[in-house]
Design a protein around this motif. Structure first.
Motif, short mmCIF file in Angstrom:
data_model
loop_
_atom_site.label_atom_id
_atom_site.label_comp_id
_atom_site.label_asym_id
_atom_site.label_seq_id
_atom_site.Cartn_x
_atom_site.Cartn_y
_atom_site.Cartn_z
N PRO A 91 0.80 -1.23 0.00
CA PRO A 91 0.00 0.00 0.00
C PRO A 91 0.84 1.28 0.00
O PRO A 91 0.35 2.33 -0.41
N PHE A 92 2.08 1.20 0.45
CA PHE A 92 2.94 2.39 0.41
C PHE A 92 3.03 2.92 -1.02
O PHE A 92 2.88 4.12 -1.26
N PHE A 93 3.27 2.03 -1.98
CA PHE A 93 3.46 2.47 -3.36
C PHE A 93 2.16 2.93 -4.01
O PHE A 93 2.17 3.84 -4.84
N THR A 94 1.05 2.32 -3.66
CA THR A 94 -0.22 2.79 -4.22
C THR A 94 -0.58 4.15 -3.65
O THR A 94 -1.20 4.97 -4.33
N ASP A 95 -0.18 4.44 -2.41
CA ASP A 95 -0.39 5.78 -1.85
C ASP A 95 0.49 6.80 -2.56
O ASP A 95 0.06 7.93 -2.84
N ASP A 295 6.82 3.06 7.25
CA ASP A 295 5.93 3.59 6.20
C ASP A 295 4.65 4.16 6.79
O ASP A 295 4.08 5.10 6.27
N ASP A 296 4.13 3.55 7.86
CA ASP A 296 2.86 3.93 8.46
C ASP A 296 1.72 3.90 7.45
O ASP A 296 0.99 4.87 7.26
N ILE A 297 1.57 2.73 6.79
CA ILE A 297 0.44 2.53 5.89
C ILE A 297 -0.85 2.48 6.73
O ILE A 297 -0.82 2.34 7.94
N GLU A 298 -1.98 2.55 6.06
CA GLU A 298 -3.27 2.58 6.75
C GLU A 298 -3.47 1.35 7.64
O GLU A 298 -4.05 1.44 8.73
N PHE A 299 -2.98 0.19 7.21
CA PHE A 299 -3.18 -1.04 7.97
C PHE A 299 -2.39 -1.06 9.27
O PHE A 299 -2.67 -1.87 10.15
N ALA A 300 -1.39 -0.19 9.41
CA ALA A 300 -0.58 -0.18 10.63
C ALA A 300 -1.44 0.18 11.84
O ALA A 300 -1.40 -0.49 12.88
N ARG A 311 6.71 7.07 9.95
CA ARG A 311 5.81 7.57 8.90
C ARG A 311 6.57 8.28 7.79
O ARG A 311 7.45 9.09 8.04
N GLN A 312 6.19 7.94 6.56
CA GLN A 312 6.66 8.68 5.38
C GLN A 312 5.47 9.44 4.78
O GLN A 312 4.35 8.91 4.78
N PRO A 313 5.69 10.65 4.26
CA PRO A 313 4.59 11.39 3.61
C PRO A 313 4.34 10.83 2.21
O PRO A 313 4.79 11.37 1.20
N PRO A 343 11.34 11.88 8.23
CA PRO A 343 10.36 10.91 8.74
C PRO A 343 9.90 11.26 10.15
O PRO A 343 10.53 12.08 10.84
N GLU A 344 8.83 10.62 10.56
CA GLU A 344 8.25 10.89 11.89
C GLU A 344 7.87 9.55 12.53
O GLU A 344 7.28 8.70 11.89
#
Length: 355
Positions: A91-95, A295-300, A311-313, A343-344
């Motif tokens: 999901p990181f790449f689709t975001d 990455d902090d994708i939504e599923f995290a 988290r990456q923007p 990053p955060e």
């Protein structure tokens, strides 16, 4: 009853080949010249509103569809950007792709999304195809940022912007997050919580992001006065949930007195797989094993045990990269830029229990 008697009779007729109306038919129907139709398509601002309305009505009634391929042949390039991502299942790449699409739409362009699946041959085949299609430019998260192919494309007229990878050289624009700092943030957090035995779960080491995040983890240990070799490395073959489960199996199988009490994973998919496997084997998170992802994708946040993550923007990465590519493709005074975001660390239950 014979089977032949039950089979339906099939009558085959060749379907008539559809024929799209051309600009000549539109001009005749609207009572205007071919040049006027061309202006409506390419420079509508120079055509009077009344004439433009007549031409557009003729196009609609005839079912006219612009021949974009012919336009591309005349112009020498298309109105298409391409994003060649590393793994469409992440999901990181689709975001990131959403951010690319935002910038492309604002510029009136379309986006091709391609997936290398971390396969160098597949990546090369896509780059060849995209160059042949005369795309306006390519955004890529490369398997090998030092690939000679990436250097050759711009010299032949196809601009390249590297995404999620910071480049030292000035041959391309690049947009990335400071992954070394991200690794430092993750390990510093675990050290502050009192963890002594910490694992780094990630791979393959051919990916620059993986190396940088591991280097940041080692640097955090050195800053804390401990040798970098204290980091227990569990190498994975890919950045997937399945590989994370495999790492969890290996980790849980270690003797209790040598088993890590915390793990920093190179991405969230690995962390989620590690979390699933360890919990299924009876380890408690974070009491027995604290876990940090990346990455902090939504599923995290939505995981059974909400995941602490760096988290990456993601969408900002994509949007910024696309804007740089658009500038390079249209601005003769373009200068390559290396954009690096900070990053955060987002702390959740997987490291601190009930917050």
């Amino acid at each position: 009853m014979d089977d032949a008697e039950t089979r339906p009779e099939r009558i085959r007729r060749r379907a008539p080949k559809p024929h799209a109306a051309g600009v000549k038919a539109v001009a005749a129907a609207a009572g205007v010249s071919l040049g006027t139709v061309s202006n409506v398509l390419n420079r509508p601002e120079v055509v009077s509103p009344l004439t433009r309305a007549k031409v557009e009505a003729a196009m609609a009634s005839l079912g006219f569809v612009r021949n974009e391929s012919a336009r591309q042949l005349r112009a020498g390039s298309s109105r298409i950007l391409a994003y060649l991502m590393l793994d469409a299942g992440n999901p990181f790449f689709t975001d990131v792709a959403k951010g690319v699409e935002e910038a492309a739409q604002a510029a009136g362009l379309s986006v091709f999304l391609c997936n290398s699946s971390e396969d160098a041959d597949r990546e090369a085949a896509y780059l060849d195809l995209l160059e042949q299609q005369r795309v306006q430019g390519v955004l890529i998260t490369p398997i090998d940022q030092n690939s000679s192919r990436l250097r050759k494309l711009p010299s032949r007229g196809t601009p390249i912007v590297v995404v999620d990878r910071a480049l030292d050289e000035s041959e391309h624009c690049s947009v990335a997050v400071n992954d070394v700092l991200g690794g430092e943030l993750a390990i510093s957090h675990l050290l502050e919580l009192g963890h002594e035995r910490i694992a780094y779960v990630g791979g393959p080491s051919t990916l620059g992001q993986i190396v940088d995040r591991r280097d940041g983890a080692r640097q955090a240990l050195r800053t804390a006065g401990r040798p970098a070799t204290d980091l227990i490395e569990l190498t994975t073959g890919a950045l997937t949930v399945a590989e994370g489960r495999g790492a969890g199996q290996r980790l849980a199988g270690l003797p209790a007195d040598r088993r890590p009490t915390a793990a920093f994973c190179a991405n969230d998919l690995l962390a989620l797989g590690l979390l699933q496997q360890c919990v299924s084997l009876g380890l408690r998170v974070p009491e027995d094993l604290a876990i940090v992802g990346y990455d902090d994708i939504e599923f995290a946040e939505a995981a059974a045990v909400p995941l602490t993550s760096v988290r990456q923007p993601r969408q900002l990465l994509g949007r910024t990269a696309a804007e740089l590519l658009l500038d390079e493709s249209s601005n003769p005074d373009h200068e390559h830029q290396r954009v690096t975001f900070t990053p955060e660390l987002v702390v959740r239950t997987s490291t601190r229990g009930t917050l």
